[in-house]
Write an enzyme that holds these catalytic residues in place. Sequence first.
Site, PDB file in Angstrom:
ATOM      1  N   SER A 176       4.450   5.278  -0.045  1.00 10.29           N
ATOM      2  CA  SER A 176       3.089   5.760   0.163  1.00 10.29           C
ATOM      3  C   SER A 176       2.923   6.256   1.585  1.00 10.29           C
ATOM      4  CB  SER A 176       2.093   4.622  -0.105  1.00 10.29           C
ATOM      5  OG  SER A 176       0.795   4.974   0.318  1.00 10.29           O
ATOM      6  N   TYR A 178      -1.432  -4.017   0.526  1.00 10.43           N
ATOM      7  CA  TYR A 178      -0.823  -2.821  -0.053  1.00 10.43           C
ATOM      8  C   TYR A 178       0.005  -2.066   0.987  1.00 10.43           C
ATOM      9  CZ  TYR A 178      -0.468   1.748  -2.358  1.00 10.43           C
ATOM     10  OH  TYR A 178      -0.013   2.923  -2.911  1.00 10.43           O
TER      11      TYR A 178
END
Length: 681
Positions: A558, A571
């Site tokens: 990400s 996350y």
Amino acid sequence: MSDNTNTTVEQLLARSNRLGSDPKNTNYAGGNTSAKGSEIDPVTGESVELLWVKGSGGDLGTLTEKGLAALRLDRMRALVDVYPGVEREDEMVAAFDYCLHGKGGAAPSIDTAMHGLVDAAHVDHLHPDSGIAIATAEDGEQLTKTIFGDKIVWVPWRRPGFQLGLDIAEVKDAHPDAIGTILGGHGITAWGTTSDEAEANSKWIIDTAQAYLDQHGSATPFGGVVDGFTALPADERRAKAAALAPHLRKVASRDKAMVGHFSDTDVVLELLAGEKLGPLAELGTSCPDHFLRTKVKPLVLDLPATAPVEDAVARLTELHEAYRADYQAYYDRHATADSPAIRGADPAIILVPGVGMFSYGKNKQTARVAGEFYTNAINVMRGAEAVSTYAPIDESEKFRIEYWALEEAKLQRMPKPRSHAGRIALVTGAASGIGKAIATRLAAEGACVVIADLDADKARAAAEEIGTADVAVGIQADVTDAAQVRAAVDATLLAFGGIDLLVNNAGLSISKPLLETSEKDWDLQHDVMAKGSFLMAQAAAKAMIDQELGGDIVYISSKNSVFAGPNNIAYSAVKADQAHQVRLLAAELGGHGIKVNGINPDGVVRGSGIFAGGWGAKRAAVYGVEENELGEFYAQRTLLKREVLPEHVANAAALITSDEFSHTTGLHIPVDAGVAAAFLR
């Protein structure tokens, strides 16, 4: 096209589909059918006699009008007068083109003469196991007389072509009461004045041959059962098959990477346990359709079913070298100055006693069909040995067909393979969003794909959307469970014979600030993405290393792995973990030819399982926008002002795993439309 023509073609197609859809009648893409009729020539306005015949490369079970070749019978029969003889009969295939009527349709096959020259309105040429059992029996000619009387005539082996068509036409003329032939070493041909009669005659030959085998055949056609070679229990069988699969694929793929298929049907296991396994395997197959797909003979692991995997792997190495030397010698014995170059010396069929049969091809369908053809060959051996002695055509004749100039020309006409042809991919979290888009794109590029997801039903549904079971399969897998991870890799090995490409995509996100992030939140995200990626990479890498074919591991990380955003501690931290796994594994696995790269997407809202699961609403709240506006919000903060879709991530995954990036590993590719704060430094 007249009404009569429509009826003739419709009857031919219906008959073909019925015959071809029943495996007892013929093998996949094997055999051909035809019908004769008349049509008005649009140029002269006169009626002309035509032959409609299944064209080259088609399959009877799925035949449509586009798969038929239409030829003028007067011109085709006139070829008899210019036929230069059996030594030059291959030239006649090109001559068929000058007999074609109209445009479109399929290219005429080598068997066209058999249909056009025989004086019958409808002709079937098929490859039934029962018929070929008689055709390959040592005393096949006498058996034909015993079983069928004067209704069926024995025709000695001859390579398919114009001369065989002349031979069968002569048989038909000389035996007016006959309804067909047994073609030595090859198959059957039947005819009739109507389509229904031809079909009935074909079925009568097949059923009568089978009834004779059933009534008069030995109960032990493969000899006595050899101690230690009987089938393992089903679970043990499949476990050993999965353990051996990477090593077997290495054996089948030295010349070119192949996709595999595993079969452990009763008839396969019966042969593998019989005392005649070695001699029969050495004799090889007989019907041209069989050995063109299976090679002239298989590789047989000559160890008992209980032999440890390590012993089997060591013995396979020895047997592989011997097989390659033997195949090279076969080629050298028969090749002439005009022969095509050797096409590779690896086996297409590997038989493992107690476990099953592994078949290989350029894609899953080819591999599966090769296995089906060898199963046909086993049935043929079984039948021939039950009533006589199996005696396939001579090795030199097999070579003449395997390295036939016409067969080589057919291979050269095949389209160029796609970028991922022959590659096998496992994609986690692939029932939706980015994972599904990646699996779809890899399949479009020619890969076989396994869709792994926590939701088994959604995984199977996604696979069905992508393609048939020869292209995609769906499985359930919890990537946090080591046993389920190993099972997912084993399922990939059993489905397609190996694994070349892993995409670690499974993930979730819980958007909370530090003080609201619980230990459970932290552990769940790290279990799925950090631990899950580690377990999947570990299991897949072991198989890739055993294959010795290199491979690719891709992490869908990400933008957050390098960018510090608000309310995202768990996350973002786990994405940073994944990003560093890429670097660590690239360094460790490079020596095995395994590339490890990452992709850093951002703002993929549409189609995303993560965003649909509540993450989108929470991120929208953080940024003070409506959830349905989140994709556009993310787009406006990028340099390119473009929304990122799952397909854009899939493009990057396909590219980084293609040959065009064969020298790139340890790379992270941003797919975020340009986020300056996330530029890699």
